[in-house]
Design an enzyme around this catalytic site. Structure first.
Site, PDB file in Angstrom:
ATOM      1  N   ARG A 171     -14.208  -8.807   7.111  1.00  0.00           N
ATOM      2  CA  ARG A 171     -13.888  -8.076   5.875  1.00  0.00           C
ATOM      3  C   ARG A 171     -14.081  -6.563   6.047  1.00  0.00           C
ATOM      4  O   ARG A 171     -14.554  -5.866   5.139  1.00  0.00           O
ATOM      5  CB  ARG A 171     -14.760  -8.551   4.706  1.00  0.00           C
ATOM      6  CG  ARG A 171     -14.555  -9.970   4.306  1.00  0.00           C
ATOM      7  CD  ARG A 171     -13.131 -10.251   3.814  1.00  0.00           C
ATOM      8  NE  ARG A 171     -13.042 -11.633   3.414  1.00  0.00           N
ATOM      9  CZ  ARG A 171     -12.785 -12.649   4.250  1.00  0.00           C
ATOM     10  NH1 ARG A 171     -12.535 -12.420   5.536  1.00  0.00           N
ATOM     11  NH2 ARG A 171     -12.745 -13.878   3.804  1.00  0.00           N
ATOM     12  N   SER A 207     -13.832 -13.088  -4.236  1.00  0.00           N
ATOM     13  CA  SER A 207     -15.254 -12.948  -3.868  1.00  0.00           C
ATOM     14  C   SER A 207     -15.757 -11.547  -4.204  1.00  0.00           C
ATOM     15  O   SER A 207     -15.163 -10.565  -3.768  1.00  0.00           O
ATOM     16  CB  SER A 207     -15.438 -13.166  -2.372  1.00  0.00           C
ATOM     17  OG  SER A 207     -14.904 -14.412  -2.006  1.00  0.00           O
ATOM     18  N   GLU A 218     -17.852  -6.819  -1.891  1.00  0.00           N
ATOM     19  CA  GLU A 218     -16.611  -6.908  -1.111  1.00  0.00           C
ATOM     20  C   GLU A 218     -15.539  -5.952  -1.663  1.00  0.00           C
ATOM     21  O   GLU A 218     -14.907  -5.236  -0.893  1.00  0.00           O
ATOM     22  CB  GLU A 218     -16.096  -8.350  -1.085  1.00  0.00           C
ATOM     23  CG  GLU A 218     -14.904  -8.480  -0.164  1.00  0.00           C
ATOM     24  CD  GLU A 218     -14.354  -9.891  -0.086  1.00  0.00           C
ATOM     25  OE1 GLU A 218     -15.084 -10.805   0.341  1.00  0.00           O
ATOM     26  OE2 GLU A 218     -13.171 -10.063  -0.442  1.00  0.00           O
TER      27      GLU A 218
HETATM   28  C1  LIG Z   1      -8.258 -14.698  -6.977  1.00  0.00           C
HETATM   29  C2  LIG Z   1      -8.452 -13.831  -5.743  1.00  0.00           C
HETATM   30  C3  LIG Z   1      -8.659 -14.436  -4.518  1.00  0.00           C
HETATM   31  C4  LIG Z   1      -8.821 -13.651  -3.366  1.00  0.00           C
HETATM   32  N1  LIG Z   1      -9.015 -14.293  -2.182  1.00  0.00           N
HETATM   33  C5  LIG Z   1      -9.167 -13.575  -1.043  1.00  0.00           C
HETATM   34  C6  LIG Z   1      -9.327 -14.237   0.210  1.00  0.00           C
HETATM   35  O1  LIG Z   1      -9.294 -15.451   0.311  1.00  0.00           O
HETATM   36  N2  LIG Z   1      -9.502 -13.471   1.313  1.00  0.00           N
HETATM   37  C7  LIG Z   1      -9.500 -12.096   1.251  1.00  0.00           C
HETATM   38  O2  LIG Z   1      -9.660 -11.462   2.298  1.00  0.00           O
HETATM   39  N3  LIG Z   1      -9.346 -11.454   0.076  1.00  0.00           N
HETATM   40  C8  LIG Z   1      -9.170 -12.144  -1.067  1.00  0.00           C
HETATM   41  N4  LIG Z   1      -9.021 -11.507  -2.266  1.00  0.00           N
HETATM   42  C9  LIG Z   1      -9.046 -10.033  -2.303  1.00  0.00           C
HETATM   43  C10 LIG Z   1      -7.641  -9.374  -2.265  1.00  0.00           C
HETATM   44  O3  LIG Z   1      -6.654 -10.322  -2.546  1.00  0.00           O
HETATM   45  C11 LIG Z   1      -7.330  -8.742  -0.908  1.00  0.00           C
HETATM   46  O4  LIG Z   1      -8.331  -7.848  -0.533  1.00  0.00           O
HETATM   47  C12 LIG Z   1      -5.981  -8.005  -0.910  1.00  0.00           C
HETATM   48  O5  LIG Z   1      -5.672  -7.596   0.404  1.00  0.00           O
HETATM   49  C13 LIG Z   1      -5.961  -6.793  -1.839  1.00  0.00           C
HETATM   50  O6  LIG Z   1      -4.608  -6.381  -1.971  1.00  0.00           O
HETATM   51  P1  LIG Z   1      -4.173  -5.354  -3.106  1.00  0.00           P
HETATM   52  O7  LIG Z   1      -2.759  -4.950  -2.818  1.00  0.00           O
HETATM   53  O8  LIG Z   1      -4.418  -5.911  -4.442  1.00  0.00           O
HETATM   54  O9  LIG Z   1      -5.153  -4.138  -2.803  1.00  0.00           O
HETATM   55  P2  LIG Z   1      -5.877  -3.187  -3.856  1.00  0.00           P
HETATM   56  O10 LIG Z   1      -6.896  -3.957  -4.610  1.00  0.00           O
HETATM   57  O11 LIG Z   1      -4.860  -2.444  -4.650  1.00  0.00           O
HETATM   58  O12 LIG Z   1      -6.622  -2.182  -2.859  1.00  0.00           O
HETATM   59  C14 LIG Z   1      -7.698  -2.645  -2.087  1.00  0.00           C
HETATM   60  C15 LIG Z   1      -8.135  -1.523  -1.132  1.00  0.00           C
HETATM   61  O13 LIG Z   1      -7.064  -1.217  -0.243  1.00  0.00           O
HETATM   62  C16 LIG Z   1      -6.650   0.136  -0.380  1.00  0.00           C
HETATM   63  N5  LIG Z   1      -5.182   0.134  -0.249  1.00  0.00           N
HETATM   64  C17 LIG Z   1      -4.306  -0.690  -0.883  1.00  0.00           C
HETATM   65  N6  LIG Z   1      -3.048  -0.435  -0.451  1.00  0.00           N
HETATM   66  C18 LIG Z   1      -3.148   0.581   0.448  1.00  0.00           C
HETATM   67  C19 LIG Z   1      -2.200   1.307   1.242  1.00  0.00           C
HETATM   68  N7  LIG Z   1      -0.885   1.037   1.211  1.00  0.00           N
HETATM   69  N8  LIG Z   1      -2.649   2.307   2.041  1.00  0.00           N
HETATM   70  C20 LIG Z   1      -3.974   2.596   2.115  1.00  0.00           C
HETATM   71  N9  LIG Z   1      -4.906   1.940   1.384  1.00  0.00           N
HETATM   72  C21 LIG Z   1      -4.501   0.947   0.570  1.00  0.00           C
HETATM   73  C22 LIG Z   1      -7.141   0.576  -1.750  1.00  0.00           C
HETATM   74  O14 LIG Z   1      -7.333   1.975  -1.793  1.00  0.00           O
HETATM   75  C23 LIG Z   1      -8.451  -0.206  -1.853  1.00  0.00           C
HETATM   76  O15 LIG Z   1      -9.462   0.426  -1.120  1.00  0.00           O
HETATM   77  C24 LIG Z   1      -8.828 -12.246  -3.443  1.00  0.00           C
HETATM   78  C25 LIG Z   1      -8.607 -11.634  -4.699  1.00  0.00           C
HETATM   79  C26 LIG Z   1      -8.406 -12.422  -5.828  1.00  0.00           C
HETATM   80  C27 LIG Z   1      -8.149 -11.754  -7.151  1.00  0.00           C
END
Ligand SMILES: Cc1cc2nc3c(=O)[nH]c(=O)nc-3n(C[C@H](O)[C@H](O)[C@H](O)COP(=O)(O)OP(=O)(O)OC[C@H]3O[C@@H](n4cnc5c(N)ncnc54)[C@H](O)[C@@H]3O)c2cc1C
Length: 342
Positions: A163, A238, A334
């Site tokens: 992570r 998480s 996380e």
């Molecule tokens: C129900 C649920 C289940 C989940 N299960 C998992 C799992 O099983 N495993 C897991 O690893 N994660 C899990 N997650 C967490 C999440 O899905 C991941 O971390 C995902 O990659 C976040 O994507 P996002 O586009 O929503 O990022 P955001 O929440 O929008 O951003 C997350 C981080 O990434 C940065 N970021 C986003 N896009 C960019 C970009 N293009 N350039 C630079 N920085 C950027 C942001 O600044 C921030 O720091 C879960 C979340 C939920 C709600």
């Protein structure tokens, strides 16, 4: 160039109220360049966001929130055993997993149904059911916030760990990822070692010779049964990482708590289950002040209607304190927390 004032609320699956100083959706590298130049001229920090499924947003964000919406699935290289794809950072992760499987490009099955965008996947090296994205990443392409310069990082330069990556360390909040190059297999090579996945496959009558579609179906069913849907119960999955401790420390804890789950990592370290620690500390199902710990999954904090980050973060701090007191283990958040601290 900045979106209208009433649209300054960035998306986030916790549904927390937050207002960015400016907010802009970007659909191309040219739009990213122009948004970064604008932010530099205003001396505003930039907060790149995908779908907001791994962030905790405080009410005031003194930044340009950049909603990265670049699309595109390009076939870069097609070999006999592997293909290399270049994917736009704004593509939805799960839609990509479905698409790769339908084309016969294998490897991402275990990572089905993880919310969010492709651009965010390398940030915390998304992982689930025994797989992480790291081994599939060939390169990450980005623009540097400070001067708009194009950067390409190899997988080694991404410094992937559990992570974690360089994007949460040395390059934290300083680049906007535009594309991710992924290398996938052309013949099935399933990974079904994760105990809950293996049990689910067995329950479905799948033998040892499991195909990627069966793994995908089992992962989707497991996730639907276990994880609360953010649309109904706002959450970020998480809320805490599984803590990594020395074998000695884990053994000492096992002496006191024989049922403590311990997962060996390497010669020195092992991983503890944060959900088990939180449940044992009595937090599972706790609900007060509009926030709570999900009754079915102790790692998931839910916004039941508090709508502002401080109350949720206060709950997280209380959980960390009781786990530290009871087990002498420090839980780390996380999701990333953004915004002006009170
Ligand atoms: C129900 C649920 C289940 C989940 N299960 C998992 C799992 O099983 N495993 C897991 O690893 N994660 C899990 N997650 C967490 C999440 O899905 C991941 O971390 C995902 O990659 C976040 O994507 P996002 O586009 O929503 O990022 P955001 O929440 O929008 O951003 C997350 C981080 O990434 C940065 N970021 C986003 N896009 C960019 C970009 N293009 N350039 C630079 N920085 C950027 C942001 O600044 C921030 O720091 C879960 C979340 C939920 C709600």
């Amino acid at each position: 160039m900045v979106d209208a004032l009433e649209h300054l609320q960035p998306p986030n699956t916790l549904r927390l109220n937050a207002q960015a100083q400016a907010l802009r959706s970007v659909h191309s590298v040219a739009e990213i360049e122009s948004a970064l130049a604008w932010a530099r001229a205003q001396a505003l920090p930039v907060l790149p966001l995908g779908e907001g499924s791994n962030v905790v947003l405080r009410p005031q964000l003194d930044a340009l929130a950049l909603l990265v919406r670049l699309s595109g699935r390009e076939l870069l290289e097609e070999g006999r055993d592997f293909i290399t794809l270049r994917i736009g950072a704004g593509e939805n992760w799960h839609a990509l997993v479905v698409w790769t499987l339908s084309r016969g490009y294998y490897g991402l099955e275990n990572l089905a149904l993880i919310p969010g965008t492709v651009g965010a996947a390398p940030i915390q090296n998304i992982g689930a059911y025994g797989r992480e994205v790291a081994p599939f990443v060939v390169a990450v392409h980005a623009r540097r916030v400070s001067d708009g310069k194009q950067l390409t990082l190899s997988a080694a330069e991404c410094e992937f760990a559990y992570r974690d990556s360089v994007f949460k360390q040395a390059l934290a909040d300083s680049v906007v990822i535009t594309h991710v190059d992924l290398r996938l297999a052309r013949s099935p090579a399933t990974n079904t070692e994760y105990p809950a996945l293996r049990a689910a496959l067995d329950a479905r009558g799948c033998g040892d010779d499991v195909n990627p579609q069966q793994v995908f179906d089992a992962v989707v069913a497991l996730r639907r049964a276990r994880l609360p849907d953010p649309a109904l119960e706002p959450n970020v999955g998480s809320f805490f990482k599984n803590p990594i401790v020395s074998h000695d420390r884990a053994e000492a804890l096992r002496g006191r708590y024989p049922d403590l789950p311990v997962f060996p990592l390497d010669a020195q370290h092992c991983k503890l289950a944060a959900a088990w620690l939180i449940e044992r500390a009595g937090w599972k199902g706790h609900r007060a002040g509009g926030v709570g710990v999900h009754p079915g999954h102790a790692l998931v904090l839910v916004n039941y209607g508090a709508n502002a980050a401080p109350v949720l973060l206060a709950l997280a701090t209380e959980i960390q304190a009781t786990v530290a007191r009871q087990f002498a283990v420090q839980l780390e958040l996380e999701p990333r927390v953004y915004g002006v601290a009170p």
